[in-house]
Design a protein around this motif. Structure first.
Motif, PDB file in Angstrom:
ATOM      1  N   ASP A   1       0.763  -0.855   0.074  1.00 31.25           N
ATOM      2  CA  ASP A   1      -0.519  -0.017  -0.178  1.00 31.25           C
ATOM      3  C   ASP A   1       0.778   1.034   0.243  1.00 31.25           C
ATOM      4  O   ASP A   1       2.054   0.824   0.596  1.00 31.25           O
ATOM      5  CB  ASP A   1      -0.990  -0.327   1.016  1.00 31.25           C
ATOM      6  N   SER A   2       0.018   2.717  -0.652  1.00 29.44           N
ATOM      7  CA  SER A   2       0.938   4.079  -0.249  1.00 29.44           C
ATOM      8  C   SER A   2       1.949   3.647  -0.785  1.00 29.44           C
ATOM      9  O   SER A   2       3.734   4.041  -0.370  1.00 29.44           O
ATOM     10  CB  SER A   2       0.681   4.452   0.997  1.00 29.44           C
ATOM     11  N   LEU A   3       2.282   3.749  -2.592  1.00 28.22           N
ATOM     12  CA  LEU A   3       3.334   3.560  -2.757  1.00 28.22           C
ATOM     13  C   LEU A   3       4.351   4.509  -3.217  1.00 28.22           C
ATOM     14  O   LEU A   3       3.314   5.235  -3.819  1.00 28.22           O
ATOM     15  CB  LEU A   3       3.325   2.535  -3.884  1.00 28.22           C
ATOM     16  N   GLN A   4       5.423   4.405  -3.147  1.00 33.71           N
ATOM     17  CA  GLN A   4       6.091   6.023  -3.192  1.00 33.71           C
ATOM     18  C   GLN A   4       7.731   6.066  -3.893  1.00 33.71           C
ATOM     19  O   GLN A   4       7.925   5.264  -4.043  1.00 33.71           O
ATOM     20  CB  GLN A   4       6.300   7.301  -2.352  1.00 33.71           C
ATOM     21  N   SER A   5       7.644   6.673  -5.127  1.00 30.96           N
ATOM     22  CA  SER A   5       9.044   6.480  -5.822  1.00 30.96           C
ATOM     23  C   SER A   5      10.185   7.737  -5.859  1.00 30.96           C
ATOM     24  O   SER A   5       9.406   8.643  -5.654  1.00 30.96           O
ATOM     25  CB  SER A   5       9.157   5.892  -7.157  1.00 30.96           C
ATOM     26  N   PHE A   6      11.209   7.867  -5.864  1.00 31.63           N
ATOM     27  CA  PHE A   6      12.550   9.211  -5.465  1.00 31.63           C
ATOM     28  C   PHE A   6      13.637   8.859  -6.693  1.00 31.63           C
ATOM     29  O   PHE A   6      14.429   7.535  -6.689  1.00 31.63           O
ATOM     30  CB  PHE A   6      12.927   9.136  -4.520  1.00 31.63           C
ATOM     31  N   PRO A   7      13.680   9.158  -7.592  1.00 32.35           N
ATOM     32  CA  PRO A   7      14.322   8.727  -8.850  1.00 32.35           C
ATOM     33  C   PRO A   7      16.142   9.127  -8.514  1.00 32.35           C
ATOM     34  O   PRO A   7      15.870   9.673  -7.303  1.00 32.35           O
ATOM     35  CB  PRO A   7      14.228  10.262  -9.685  1.00 32.35           C
ATOM     36  N   GLY A   8      16.696   7.981  -9.015  1.00 37.21           N
ATOM     37  CA  GLY A   8      18.662   8.548  -8.943  1.00 37.21           C
ATOM     38  C   GLY A   8      18.522   8.432 -10.267  1.00 37.21           C
ATOM     39  O   GLY A   8      18.153   8.486 -11.185  1.00 37.21           O
ATOM     40  N   PHE A   9      19.859   8.209 -10.505  1.00 33.50           N
ATOM     41  CA  PHE A   9      20.562   8.108 -11.648  1.00 33.50           C
ATOM     42  C   PHE A   9      20.862   6.813 -11.930  1.00 33.50           C
ATOM     43  O   PHE A   9      21.350   6.575 -11.534  1.00 33.50           O
ATOM     44  CB  PHE A   9      22.207   8.886 -11.147  1.00 33.50           C
ATOM     45  N   GLU A  10      19.882   6.548 -12.937  1.00 31.36           N
ATOM     46  CA  GLU A  10      20.003   5.348 -13.479  1.00 31.36           C
ATOM     47  C   GLU A  10      19.667   4.062 -12.087  1.00 31.36           C
ATOM     48  O   GLU A  10      19.494   3.125 -12.114  1.00 31.36           O
ATOM     49  CB  GLU A  10      21.166   4.867 -14.038  1.00 31.36           C
ATOM     50  N   ARG A  11      19.052   4.561 -11.761  1.00 35.14           N
ATOM     51  CA  ARG A  11      18.062   3.605  -9.966  1.00 35.14           C
ATOM     52  C   ARG A  11      17.153   4.604  -9.970  1.00 35.14           C
ATOM     53  O   ARG A  11      16.789   5.619 -10.120  1.00 35.14           O
ATOM     54  CB  ARG A  11      19.611   3.230  -9.093  1.00 35.14           C
ATOM     55  N   THR A  12      16.241   3.457  -8.844  1.00 35.62           N
ATOM     56  CA  THR A  12      15.311   4.694  -7.965  1.00 35.62           C
ATOM     57  C   THR A  12      14.722   4.172  -6.901  1.00 35.62           C
ATOM     58  O   THR A  12      15.366   2.658  -6.603  1.00 35.62           O
ATOM     59  CB  THR A  12      13.617   4.205  -9.167  1.00 35.62           C
ATOM     60  N   LYS A  13      14.663   4.892  -6.264  1.00 32.55           N
ATOM     61  CA  LYS A  13      14.087   4.030  -4.929  1.00 32.55           C
ATOM     62  C   LYS A  13      12.304   4.106  -4.486  1.00 32.55           C
ATOM     63  O   LYS A  13      12.497   5.457  -4.902  1.00 32.55           O
ATOM     64  CB  LYS A  13      14.660   4.808  -3.644  1.00 32.55           C
ATOM     65  N   TYR A  49      -2.298  -7.273  -7.024  1.00 31.96           N
ATOM     66  CA  TYR A  49      -0.989  -6.930  -7.421  1.00 31.96           C
ATOM     67  C   TYR A  49      -1.254  -5.451  -6.799  1.00 31.96           C
ATOM     68  O   TYR A  49      -2.315  -4.566  -6.572  1.00 31.96           O
ATOM     69  CB  TYR A  49      -0.407  -6.465  -8.583  1.00 31.96           C
ATOM     70  N   SER A  50      -0.402  -4.657  -6.799  1.00 30.89           N
ATOM     71  CA  SER A  50      -0.017  -3.146  -6.789  1.00 30.89           C
ATOM     72  C   SER A  50       0.849  -2.646  -7.366  1.00 30.89           C
ATOM     73  O   SER A  50       1.613  -3.404  -7.837  1.00 30.89           O
ATOM     74  CB  SER A  50       0.215  -2.685  -4.522  1.00 30.89           C
ATOM     75  N   SER A  51       1.125  -2.082  -7.996  1.00 30.72           N
ATOM     76  CA  SER A  51       1.822  -1.030  -8.879  1.00 30.72           C
ATOM     77  C   SER A  51       2.027   0.414  -9.225  1.00 30.72           C
ATOM     78  O   SER A  51       1.172   1.500  -8.612  1.00 30.72           O
ATOM     79  CB  SER A  51       0.974  -0.996 -10.204  1.00 30.72           C
ATOM     80  N   LEU A  52       3.028   0.594  -9.096  1.00 26.85           N
ATOM     81  CA  LEU A  52       3.183   2.977  -9.396  1.00 26.85           C
ATOM     82  C   LEU A  52       4.505   2.785 -10.889  1.00 26.85           C
ATOM     83  O   LEU A  52       4.809   1.585 -11.357  1.00 26.85           O
ATOM     84  CB  LEU A  52       3.545   3.215  -7.915  1.00 26.85           C
ATOM     85  N   THR A  53       4.373   3.294 -11.185  1.00 20.52           N
ATOM     86  CA  THR A  53       5.562   3.772 -12.392  1.00 20.52           C
ATOM     87  C   THR A  53       6.598   4.952 -11.935  1.00 20.52           C
ATOM     88  O   THR A  53       6.505   6.228 -10.586  1.00 20.52           O
ATOM     89  CB  THR A  53       4.709   5.274 -13.597  1.00 20.52           C
ATOM     90  N   ALA A  54       7.868   4.588 -11.848  1.00 15.33           N
ATOM     91  CA  ALA A  54       8.802   5.141 -11.522  1.00 15.33           C
ATOM     92  C   ALA A  54       9.643   6.010 -12.379  1.00 15.33           C
ATOM     93  O   ALA A  54       9.872   5.808 -12.896  1.00 15.33           O
ATOM     94  CB  ALA A  54       9.605   4.451 -10.523  1.00 15.33           C
ATOM     95  N   THR A  55      10.291   7.636 -11.807  1.00 10.73           N
ATOM     96  CA  THR A  55      11.494   7.421 -13.152  1.00 10.73           C
ATOM     97  C   THR A  55      12.665   7.580 -12.957  1.00 10.73           C
ATOM     98  O   THR A  55      12.876   7.227 -11.574  1.00 10.73           O
ATOM     99  CB  THR A  55      10.615   9.046 -13.398  1.00 10.73           C
TER     100      THR A  55
END
Length: 459
Positions: A44-56, A123-129
């Protein structure tokens, strides 16, 4: 007969009901044997944080005690990673992962909780950058606005563009190797706009880049290094010409082949550039441009000349049958600037240390966007356009500067490319030649390079 038909319909109905009951019993038996499907609590409550050629990615797991692992899928479920879940609290618990080696851009991720009994969640899903080189190059990096190389002091003074609010700049970085072979790395804070590279000899290179920390990210981001090279020192005083000059005359070129002299008497004298670099007298128009009428005069384009009158009007002319003939009406008034520099399709005015562009058509009408200021604090005198690509000027200390110009008159980054040039009171460009006129009326000629050479005049 009717009675027989009624009996047959009743028998068919009884048979259909019997079969239906058998099917329903089979289905109920199958589900009874299978048991009820149990789902684990989902991510639940998915969040993404962009990195250089990676993501958290950060998420929360509820109080379900049966969850043991979380599987993360991406690339159409072709790639995945399993994250063990270690419960430390009986309630809602935060978890996270950093996924490395991802392509720049956006990507969809799916999450599913599992345990050793084979139970799963929905399943849960999100889009990350993810950031990458293209993102870094698109950030508002600092620029080197001017480079002043001092050969005598072995130092390179650099002026950087200002930072602005929200640009994410942390600092900038310069790497160079000094004359002793030691690599030096200089960190330039965002508040610093001027830096000096010491022990820096001619012909050496330095690398420059900007470091960013964009908001909501987990990484610093670097743009690619830009490589700059100091010019190579050239020692000479120029070739003295047999052509006699006069500091009271105005000089300008035409088509890179001819040198025009407009003398104090209003005569227009033409010299042709020879293959050996000398100038040969070609023609003279006596009194054609009277000094009591005009205070500046220069070749413009095609067969047209621009004149600035003593009452500060701009007019266009051509020479027909040895006479100065006006083309069209007066272009403009109030042109009381101290100096004018002809370019291709436009000319500059210099007044009150301000450089402006003026676009005139060959039919003596203005184009649009005239009087645009392209530089302030412009303190080069004398100055000239070299090959219509570089603005060349001498400052009060005798340093020679080169500034590239665009087709619209915009100025590029300024470089100091010489010293000792205050021995000349005028400089003139003719093709690939740069001429310097001294107080004695002597011309010195240079096969000039505006980018790769540092001209140290040998007095």
């Amino acid at each position: 007969m009717n009675k027989l038909i009624s009996i047959m319909v009743s028998l068919l109905a009884i048979l259909f009901f019997a079969i239906s009951c058998d099917d329903m019993n089979d289905i109920q038996k199958e589900y009874a044997e299978k048991g009820e499907q149990v789902y684990l609590g989902k991510v639940d409550s998915l969040q993404s944080f962009p990195g250089f050629e990676r993501t958290k990615i950060v998420w929360y797991i509820g109080s379900d005690p049966k969850i043991e692992q979380t599987i993360i899928y991406w690339n159409m479920r072709k790639d995945s990673v399993v994250k063990d879940f270690v419960r430390t609290t009986s309630g809602i618990q935060k978890d996270s992962i950093v996924i490395e080696n991802l392509p720049e851009g956006s990507m969809s991720f799916e999450f599913r909780n599992i345990n050793s009994k084979g139970q799963t969640s929905l399943y849960s899903s999100l889009t990350a950058t993810m950031w990458g080189k293209d993102f870094a190059e698109g950030l508002n990096a600092r620029e080197i606005e001017s480079r002043n190389f001092d050969y005598e002091q072995s130092r390179y003074e650099l002026n950087l563009s200002l930072t602005s609010k929200g640009d994410s700049v942390v600092y900038s970085q310069i790497v160079y190797t000094d004359s002793k072979g030691t690599e030096r790395t200089i960190r330039i804070e965002r508040e610093t706009n001027k830096i000096e590279l010491s022990d820096f000899t001619d012909g050496m290179e330095f690398r420059f880049r900007t470091v960013f920390f964009p908001p909501q990210g987990i990484d610093t981001v670097y743009n690619e290094y830009a490589v700059y090279k100091a010019p190579t020192a050239v020692f000479e005083k120029g070739t003295k010409l047999s052509l006699l000059g006069n500091i009271q005359s105005n000089y300008f070129q035409r088509d890179g082949k001819y040198l025009y002299e407009w003398n104090k008497g209003g005569d227009l004298i033409i010299y042709a550039l020879q293959e050996d670099g000398s100038f040969a007298y070609t023609e003279k128009y006596e009194g054609i441009v009277p000094r009591n009428v005009y205070r500046d005069f220069f070749f413009y384009d095609d067969d047209k000349f621009i004149a600035i009158s003593t009452d500060h009007k701009v007019t266009m002319h051509k020479i027909t049958n040895g006479k100065l003939v006006s083309v069209g009406n007066v272009l403009g008034t109030g042109f009381n600037m101290s100096k004018f520099l002809p370019a291709k399709g436009f000319f500059y005015s210099v007044g009150d240390y301000t450089l402006k562009t003026w676009f005139a058509k060959n039919d003596a009408t203005w184009a649009s966007s005239n009087g645009l200021t392209v530089a302030t604090n412009f303190r080069y005198d004398p100055c000239v356009l070299f090959n219509f690509k570089y603005l060349i000027g001498i400052d009060a200390k005798g340093y020679l500067h080169s500034i590239p110009i665009s087709t619209t008159g915009r100025l590029g980054n300024e470089d100091a490319i010489g010293s000792g040039w205050n021995r000349f009171v005028k400089i003139v460009s003719v093709g690939e030649k740069l001429l310097g006129l001294d107080n004695n009326g002597d011309f010195y000629e240079f096969d000039f390079d505006a980018t790769n050479s540092y001209w140290v005049l040998d007095k």
